[in-house]
Motif scaffolding. Structure first.
Motif, PDB file in Angstrom:
ATOM      1  N   UNK A 242      13.827  -3.675 -15.145  1.00 46.37           N
ATOM      2  CA  UNK A 242      14.163  -4.668 -14.125  1.00 46.37           C
ATOM      3  C   UNK A 242      12.948  -4.889 -13.249  1.00 46.37           C
ATOM      4  N   UNK A 243      12.920  -6.008 -12.539  1.00 46.89           N
ATOM      5  CA  UNK A 243      11.794  -6.298 -11.648  1.00 46.89           C
ATOM      6  C   UNK A 243      11.681  -5.234 -10.566  1.00 46.89           C
ATOM      7  N   UNK A 244      12.833  -4.816 -10.043  1.00 41.89           N
ATOM      8  CA  UNK A 244      12.836  -3.813  -8.981  1.00 41.89           C
ATOM      9  C   UNK A 244      12.279  -2.489  -9.473  1.00 41.89           C
ATOM     10  N   UNK A 245      12.660  -2.102 -10.686  1.00 43.58           N
ATOM     11  CA  UNK A 245      12.159  -0.849 -11.261  1.00 43.58           C
ATOM     12  C   UNK A 245      10.660  -0.937 -11.522  1.00 43.58           C
ATOM     13  N   UNK A 246      10.200  -2.077 -12.032  1.00 51.49           N
ATOM     14  CA  UNK A 246       8.779  -2.278 -12.309  1.00 51.49           C
ATOM     15  C   UNK A 246       7.943  -2.179 -11.041  1.00 51.49           C
ATOM     16  N   UNK A 247       8.372  -2.881 -10.006  1.00 50.56           N
ATOM     17  CA  UNK A 247       7.626  -2.858  -8.742  1.00 50.56           C
ATOM     18  C   UNK A 247       7.628  -1.461  -8.127  1.00 50.56           C
ATOM     19  N   UNK A 248       8.756  -0.787  -8.215  1.00 45.44           N
ATOM     20  CA  UNK A 248       8.825   0.580  -7.674  1.00 45.44           C
ATOM     21  C   UNK A 248       7.867   1.502  -8.413  1.00 45.44           C
ATOM     22  N   UNK A 249       7.811   1.383  -9.748  1.00 48.50           N
ATOM     23  CA  UNK A 249       6.899   2.215 -10.539  1.00 48.50           C
ATOM     24  C   UNK A 249       5.447   1.982 -10.131  1.00 48.50           C
ATOM     25  N   UNK A 250       5.087   0.722  -9.924  1.00 49.27           N
ATOM     26  CA  UNK A 250       3.711   0.404  -9.524  1.00 49.27           C
ATOM     27  C   UNK A 250       3.402   0.950  -8.129  1.00 49.27           C
ATOM     28  N   UNK A 251       4.347   0.794  -7.216  1.00 52.31           N
ATOM     29  CA  UNK A 251       4.159   1.348  -5.869  1.00 52.31           C
ATOM     30  C   UNK A 251       3.967   2.865  -5.937  1.00 52.31           C
ATOM     31  N   UNK A 252       4.760   3.516  -6.761  1.00 56.54           N
ATOM     32  CA  UNK A 252       4.676   4.981  -6.902  1.00 56.54           C
ATOM     33  C   UNK A 252       3.310   5.391  -7.438  1.00 56.54           C
ATOM     34  N   UNK A 253       2.832   4.689  -8.456  1.00 56.88           N
ATOM     35  CA  UNK A 253       1.529   5.017  -9.044  1.00 56.88           C
ATOM     36  C   UNK A 253       0.398   4.796  -8.044  1.00 56.88           C
ATOM     37  N   UNK A 254       0.492   3.726  -7.270  1.00 57.19           N
ATOM     38  CA  UNK A 254      -0.538   3.459  -6.249  1.00 57.19           C
ATOM     39  C   UNK A 254      -0.526   4.565  -5.200  1.00 57.19           C
ATOM     40  N   UNK A 255       0.666   4.983  -4.790  1.00 58.01           N
ATOM     41  CA  UNK A 255       0.804   5.999  -3.744  1.00 58.01           C
ATOM     42  C   UNK A 255       0.306   7.367  -4.214  1.00 58.01           C
ATOM     43  N   UNK A 256       0.550   7.684  -5.479  1.00 58.18           N
ATOM     44  CA  UNK A 256       0.248   9.030  -5.968  1.00 58.18           C
ATOM     45  C   UNK A 256      -1.156   9.187  -6.542  1.00 58.18           C
ATOM     46  N   UNK A 257      -1.787   8.089  -6.944  1.00 58.69           N
ATOM     47  CA  UNK A 257      -3.080   8.204  -7.632  1.00 58.69           C
ATOM     48  C   UNK A 257      -4.186   8.722  -6.725  1.00 58.69           C
ATOM     49  N   UNK A 258      -3.941   8.706  -5.433  1.00 59.28           N
ATOM     50  CA  UNK A 258      -4.986   9.093  -4.489  1.00 59.28           C
ATOM     51  C   UNK A 258      -5.018  10.594  -4.205  1.00 59.28           C
ATOM     52  N   UNK A 259      -4.142  11.358  -4.865  1.00 58.75           N
ATOM     53  CA  UNK A 259      -4.036  12.783  -4.545  1.00 58.75           C
ATOM     54  C   UNK A 259      -4.373  13.664  -5.743  1.00 58.75           C
ATOM     55  N   UNK A 260      -5.126  14.734  -5.463  1.00 61.54           N
ATOM     56  CA  UNK A 260      -5.431  15.741  -6.480  1.00 61.54           C
ATOM     57  C   UNK A 260      -6.025  15.165  -7.757  1.00 61.54           C
ATOM     58  N   UNK A 261      -5.520  15.632  -8.889  1.00 62.40           N
ATOM     59  CA  UNK A 261      -5.999  15.195 -10.203  1.00 62.40           C
ATOM     60  C   UNK A 261      -5.083  14.125 -10.802  1.00 62.40           C
ATOM     61  N   UNK A 262      -4.365  13.421  -9.949  1.00 59.53           N
ATOM     62  CA  UNK A 262      -3.398  12.454 -10.458  1.00 59.53           C
ATOM     63  C   UNK A 262      -4.046  11.305 -11.225  1.00 59.53           C
ATOM     64  N   UNK A 263      -5.251  10.919 -10.825  1.00 58.80           N
ATOM     65  CA  UNK A 263      -5.946   9.882 -11.593  1.00 58.80           C
ATOM     66  C   UNK A 263      -6.180  10.346 -13.030  1.00 58.80           C
ATOM     67  N   UNK A 264      -6.601  11.604 -13.183  1.00 63.90           N
ATOM     68  CA  UNK A 264      -6.839  12.145 -14.527  1.00 63.90           C
ATOM     69  C   UNK A 264      -5.546  12.206 -15.338  1.00 63.90           C
ATOM     70  N   UNK A 265      -4.453  12.551 -14.678  1.00 61.12           N
ATOM     71  CA  UNK A 265      -3.160  12.590 -15.365  1.00 61.12           C
ATOM     72  C   UNK A 265      -2.749  11.192 -15.829  1.00 61.12           C
ATOM     73  N   UNK A 266      -3.091  10.201 -15.011  1.00 54.85           N
ATOM     74  CA  UNK A 266      -2.803   8.809 -15.407  1.00 54.85           C
ATOM     75  C   UNK A 266      -3.683   8.392 -16.577  1.00 54.85           C
ATOM     76  N   UNK A 267      -4.931   8.861 -16.559  1.00 56.71           N
ATOM     77  CA  UNK A 267      -5.824   8.562 -17.687  1.00 56.71           C
ATOM     78  C   UNK A 267      -5.243   9.140 -18.981  1.00 56.71           C
ATOM     79  N   UNK A 268      -4.748  10.369 -18.879  1.00 54.36           N
ATOM     80  CA  UNK A 268      -4.171  11.024 -20.059  1.00 54.36           C
ATOM     81  C   UNK A 268      -2.944  10.277 -20.574  1.00 54.36           C
ATOM     82  N   UNK A 269      -2.221   9.618 -19.669  1.00 50.79           N
ATOM     83  CA  UNK A 269      -1.035   8.853 -20.071  1.00 50.79           C
ATOM     84  C   UNK A 269      -1.394   7.445 -20.539  1.00 50.79           C
ATOM     85  N   UNK A 270      -2.701   7.114 -20.499  1.00 52.86           N
ATOM     86  CA  UNK A 270      -3.183   5.796 -20.947  1.00 52.86           C
ATOM     87  C   UNK A 270      -2.653   4.657 -20.075  1.00 52.86           C
ATOM     88  N   UNK A 271      -2.572   4.919 -18.790  1.00 55.06           N
ATOM     89  CA  UNK A 271      -1.996   3.948 -17.861  1.00 55.06           C
ATOM     90  C   UNK A 271      -2.800   2.655 -17.803  1.00 55.06           C
TER      91      UNK A 271
END
Length: 405
Positions: A242-271
């Protein structure tokens, strides 16, 4: 209806309509419940609209049963003249009743019925949602969901999520509960994997709640997010639930990518690859804005730039979005090009930027009604590689303008 003589004391002093649920305030004045509750909720000065006496927002409103019976009898007597019958007012929910429902959570044979009753109350109106909140329902539902996760129960998930979706409040008690450990985040991640009767509704509720949870989660827990968490966010993006789920997922990724090794974890997931693929399908503008924002964050690290350039359409996609979506997108898109041109500027990459129109767009930014700091970013990129791009007509114009200054 115009010919009916309506008794003045049947009329609400606020709405000037016949009262359907008359209640008497502590000042002795009777109002329609919906009108006086709205007044108390929105008024800056909590005073009685008629007497101007102090009337706190938590004042008792006593049902005026006698007046209601008179209005009902009068309505019935005038039904032949077009008057609608006044329905029986719903019984206001009490805190003690809600507390009893919370206690039923601990009884296996009662908790489903308690959840269903709470769901009805939460869906009814703002007043009942406020009562549920004050009685401690958000905390109770969170603890119930965590218990369901530990026991592998899925029967009550939809009702519990629906209630929490409606009455979530980031109060200090909820913040403390969320930040004790990762249990609730793990629970919500687990729910995304469960097979439920209404997966679209469940997934949407989970993502909205998870977005709210991440907003109040401290950095210590955000740094400990598991790789599985990011895989599930990516799965939600790819599924387009759903649009709401999609936007929430993007907001979550933006919020979390700035902490610790989260960018690397996103790289591993091929984000990054999936974000570019998603954007190439031309989603709505707000989704594009979020995608470009997230890509700008991810391209701030070396691995992110490598993955970004690994997609054949990455630079062209970003270039096309400039000056087409929003000022925020222009800023983030130019930032991506700045990161690439400054830290990953091989000859192949610079030639591609010229071929796919990225250089032209940077020149257009210089001439467009963009913020000064965005123009400065674009100017810096052009200045950095002007020797290689000097064959471009737009660069010639840019250099001519620069020298004329």
């Amino acid at each position: 209806m115009d010919e009916i003589d309506i008794p003045q004391y049947f009329i609400c002093p606020i709405s000037l309509q016949i009262m359907k649920d008359p209640v008497t305030a502590v000042t002795g004045i009777t109002y329609d419940r919906e009108s006086i509750e709205q007044w108390l909720k929105t008024s800056k000065h909590t005073t009685c609209p008629v007497t101007k006496q102090a009337l706190p927002s938590d004042s008792d409103l006593t049902p005026n049963h006698t007046l209601w019976r008179l209005i009902q009898a009068w309505s019935a007597a005038n039904a032949s003249n077009g008057m609608d019958l006044i329905p029986t007012p719903k019984t206001p929910v009490s805190k003690s009743r809600v507390v009893k429902l919370i206690r039923d959570f601990g009884v296996p044979s009662l908790y489903m019925n308690a959840l269903k009753k709470m769901e009805v109350l939460a869906e009814d109106n703002e007043r009942k949602r406020k009562c549920l909140e004050e009685a401690g329902v958000p905390k109770a539902v969170i603890l119930l969901l965590i218990t369901c996760h530990r026991q592998g129960k899925i029967s009550c998930l939809e009702q519990a999520l629906r209630i929490l979706h409606l009455i979530w409040t980031p109060c200090s008690e909820i913040k403390a509960l969320v930040n004790q450990n990762c249990d609730f985040i793990d629970c919500l991640t687990w729910i995304l994997l469960c097979e439920t009767e209404n997966p679209v509704i469940v997934t949407t509720h989970v993502m909205v709640i998870l977005k709210r949870v991440i907003e109040v989660t401290n950095s210590r827990l955000l740094e400990k997010l598991k790789p599985e968490f990011f895989k599930q966010m990516l799965r939600v993006l790819k599924s387009k639930t759903s649009q709401q789920a999609t936007k929430s997922a993007l907001h979550i990724l933006i919020q979390t990518c700035q902490w610790g090794r989260n960018k690397s974890k996103m790289m591993d997931a091929n984000v990054i690859f999936e974000l570019i693929e998603f954007e190439l399908e031309k989603p709505e503008k707000h989704v594009t804005e979020l995608i470009i924002n997230l890509l700008a964050h991810l391209c701030s690290c070396a691995d992110g730039r490598v993955q970004f350039l690994g997609h054949a359409g990455s630079i062209a996609m970003v270039a096309k979005r400039i000056l087409r979506v929003s000022p925020a997108t222009d800023d983030r898109a130019v930032q991506i090009l700045k990161s690439i041109s400054k830290y990953a500027a091989t000859k192949h990459v610079l030639v591609e930027m010229l071929k796919v129109g990225a250089v032209t767009k940077l020149c257009m930014v210089m001439q467009a009604d963009c913020a000064a700091y965005v123009k400065e970013k674009a100017r810096g990129i052009l200045r950095l590689h002007s020797n290689l791009w000097n064959g471009s007509p737009c660069i010639a114009v840019y250099l001519l303008t620069r020298y004329q200054r």
